[in-house]
Design an enzyme around this catalytic site. Structure first.
Site, PDB file in Angstrom:
ATOM      1  N   ASN A   1       5.517  10.262 -11.148  1.00 52.64           N
ATOM      2  CA  ASN A   1       6.311   9.531 -11.611  1.00 52.64           C
ATOM      3  C   ASN A   1       6.525   9.914 -13.187  1.00 52.64           C
ATOM      4  O   ASN A   1       5.417  11.381 -13.343  1.00 52.64           O
ATOM      5  CB  ASN A   1       6.669   7.612 -11.684  1.00 52.64           C
TER       6      ASN A   1
ATOM      7  N   ARG B   1      16.073  -5.365  -3.953  1.00 51.60           N
ATOM      8  CA  ARG B   1      15.279  -6.453  -3.339  1.00 51.60           C
ATOM      9  C   ARG B   1      13.869  -6.762  -3.640  1.00 51.60           C
ATOM     10  O   ARG B   1      13.375  -5.892  -4.499  1.00 51.60           O
ATOM     11  CB  ARG B   1      15.217  -6.379  -1.792  1.00 51.60           C
TER      12      ARG B   1
ATOM     13  N   GLY C   1       0.656  -1.089   0.060  1.00 51.69           N
ATOM     14  CA  GLY C   1      -0.240  -0.079   0.223  1.00 51.69           C
ATOM     15  C   GLY C   1       0.689   1.052   0.321  1.00 51.69           C
ATOM     16  O   GLY C   1       1.501   0.875   0.751  1.00 51.69           O
ATOM     17  N   LYS C   2       0.864   2.069  -0.892  1.00 55.60           N
ATOM     18  CA  LYS C   2       1.853   2.744  -0.945  1.00 55.60           C
ATOM     19  C   LYS C   2       1.676   4.240   0.276  1.00 55.60           C
ATOM     20  O   LYS C   2       3.041   4.966   0.390  1.00 55.60           O
ATOM     21  CB  LYS C   2       1.439   4.113  -2.340  1.00 55.60           C
TER      22      LYS C   2
ATOM     23  N   ALA D   1       8.154   0.330  -4.777  1.00 57.04           N
ATOM     24  CA  ALA D   1       7.375   1.068  -3.392  1.00 57.04           C
ATOM     25  C   ALA D   1       8.967   1.405  -3.707  1.00 57.04           C
ATOM     26  O   ALA D   1       9.223   2.335  -2.936  1.00 57.04           O
ATOM     27  CB  ALA D   1       8.003   0.306  -2.088  1.00 57.04           C
ATOM     28  N   ALA D   2       9.171   1.564  -5.329  1.00 59.73           N
ATOM     29  CA  ALA D   2      10.797   2.468  -5.133  1.00 59.73           C
ATOM     30  C   ALA D   2      10.476   3.998  -4.976  1.00 59.73           C
ATOM     31  O   ALA D   2      10.801   4.310  -4.502  1.00 59.73           O
ATOM     32  CB  ALA D   2      11.415   2.233  -7.075  1.00 59.73           C
ATOM     33  N   GLY D   3       8.901   4.660  -5.384  1.00 57.45           N
ATOM     34  CA  GLY D   3       8.854   5.621  -5.692  1.00 57.45           C
ATOM     35  C   GLY D   3       8.159   5.761  -4.239  1.00 57.45           C
ATOM     36  O   GLY D   3       8.490   7.108  -3.689  1.00 57.45           O
ATOM     37  N   ASP D   4       7.687   4.712  -3.415  1.00 57.81           N
ATOM     38  CA  ASP D   4       7.434   5.422  -2.517  1.00 57.81           C
ATOM     39  C   ASP D   4       8.231   5.394  -0.720  1.00 57.81           C
ATOM     40  O   ASP D   4       8.762   6.174  -0.318  1.00 57.81           O
ATOM     41  CB  ASP D   4       6.327   4.256  -1.495  1.00 57.81           C
TER      42      ASP D   4
HETATM   43  O1  RIB Z   1       3.850   1.575  -3.921  1.00 59.36           O
HETATM   44  C1  RIB Z   1       3.977   0.727  -4.459  1.00 59.36           C
HETATM   45  C2  RIB Z   1       2.325   0.037  -4.042  1.00 59.36           C
HETATM   46  O2  RIB Z   1       1.490   0.337  -4.723  1.00 59.36           O
HETATM   47  C3  RIB Z   1       2.051  -1.413  -3.246  1.00 59.36           C
HETATM   48  O3  RIB Z   1       2.646  -1.875  -2.422  1.00 59.36           O
HETATM   49  C4  RIB Z   1       0.857  -1.393  -3.295  1.00 59.36           C
HETATM   50  O4  RIB Z   1      -0.078  -2.220  -3.334  1.00 59.36           O
HETATM   51  C5  RIB Z   1      -0.179  -0.124  -4.508  1.00 59.36           C
HETATM   52  O5  RIB Z   1      -0.440   0.150  -3.990  1.00 59.36           O
END
Ligand code: RIB
Length: 305
Positions: A187, A288, A41-42, A252-255
């Site tokens: 992005n 990873r 989840g972002k 999750a790179a952006g997160d």
């Molecule tokens: O940015 C990655 C996330 O986008 C994932 O973990 C997925 O749950 C979506 O929310």
């Protein structure tokens, strides 16, 4: 910045991650290689990252009454996130993301909102005090727009630094909302959708960014994947190249970039130094697998060259 607390508002999903040789075409059936459930989840990924990097973090969002909810909370708590304001919606299912990751580490993601859809304006208003304690507020767009815009309004009232990660991107962001955002972090694809302009290079990303700056946005940070990122504001454009790494999974790179940038600011770094720090964190994350499973702690980041 007087307060160093980071408040993240957004989605909390269980990721169902399938490794595939390539992303299938329409009408095509292919064989997957493995499947895993990984907390994601972002919003949750950003809160998780910021806490693992040592920040004081509270998360606002909603989980469902299914088996995933407890596991998603536990994962964030293990990283040090304050989850006490996350609501349990007993009749809803938790957010779910179906993710395919190919051999190059690229992904495609489909999200089923579940309880995230109930993270609405009234829930945000009910937590005005939490937002008021924040030095930095981060929001993305997997919760309803009304909640996102309300959070931006409250963050601007309390003088917090407001970071919006417009993912997934809407067709546009109203000008009166743009004016209240300190850093918009899309992005390339998201910037293209937001502006309706082609974005395929550093030059075109700069041009598209300037159209939003002309509407009152203060700073744009465009993430460009392996090409790094761009900071665009009234001072001009600065390009931050990314280190060359072997990507395993870009989920999750952006997160992690957004969260690490916020952590840098919360520690008093300049925005340029905070971007350099975020670039280093995201470069580890792509090596990873998974979302929260890929996030390094502060010791690992400091030890990385
Ligand atoms: O940015 C990655 C996330 O986008 C994932 O973990 C997925 O749950 C979506 O929310």
């Amino acid at each position: 910045m007087k307060k160093n607390k980071i408040v993240v508002i957004g989605s909390i999903n269980m990721d169902l991650v399938m490794r595939v040789p390539y992303i299938p075409n329409i009408g095509e059936t292919i064989m997957g290689k493995s499947v895993e459930r990984i907390p994601g989840g972002k919003g949750a990924n950003q809160a998780f990252t910021a806490a693992k990097l040592g920040a004081n973090v509270s998360m606002l969002g909603k989980i469902g009454g299914d088996e995933f909810g407890a596991r998603l909370i536990e994962s964030m708590q293990n990283a040090g996130v304050d989850t006490s304001c996350i609501d349990l919606e007993a009749d809803a299912s938790s957010g779910l993301a179906i993710i395919q990751v190919n051999d190059e580490g690229d992904n495609s993601i489909v999200v089923l909102s579940g309880a995230n859809e109930l993270c609405n304006k009234s829930y945000i208003i009910a937590h005005e005090n939490v937002i008021g304690e924040a030095g930095i507020v981060i929001v993305q767009m997997e919760v309803p727009n009304e909640a996102v815009y309300q959070a931006i309004e409250l963050a601007s009232k309390s003088d917090a630094i407001m970071i919006l990660n417009p993912a997934p991107a809407p067709d546009y962001i109203p000008d009166h909302v743009l004016e209240k955002i300190d850093y918009l972090v899309p992005n390339e694809t998201e910037l293209q959708k937001l502006t309706g302009m082609p974005v395929h290079s550093i030059e075109t990303a700069g041009t598209a960014s300037r159209t939003l700056l002309s509407k009152g946005l203060k700073n744009m940070i465009v993430t460009l994947g392996s090409k790094g990122s761009l900071l665009v504001n009234s001072d001009g454009i600065v390009h931050f190249p990314a280190p060359n790494v072997q990507a395993i999974d870009t989920t999750a790179a952006g997160d992690s970039f957004v969260a690490a940038f916020a952590v840098g600011l919360s520690e008093g770094k300049s925005d340029k130094d905070a971007i350099a720090f975020a670039t280093k964190v995201a470069a580890i994350v792509v090596t990873r697998a998974g979302a929260q499973t890929s996030i390094p702690d502060r010791r690992e980041v400091d030890a990385a060259t």
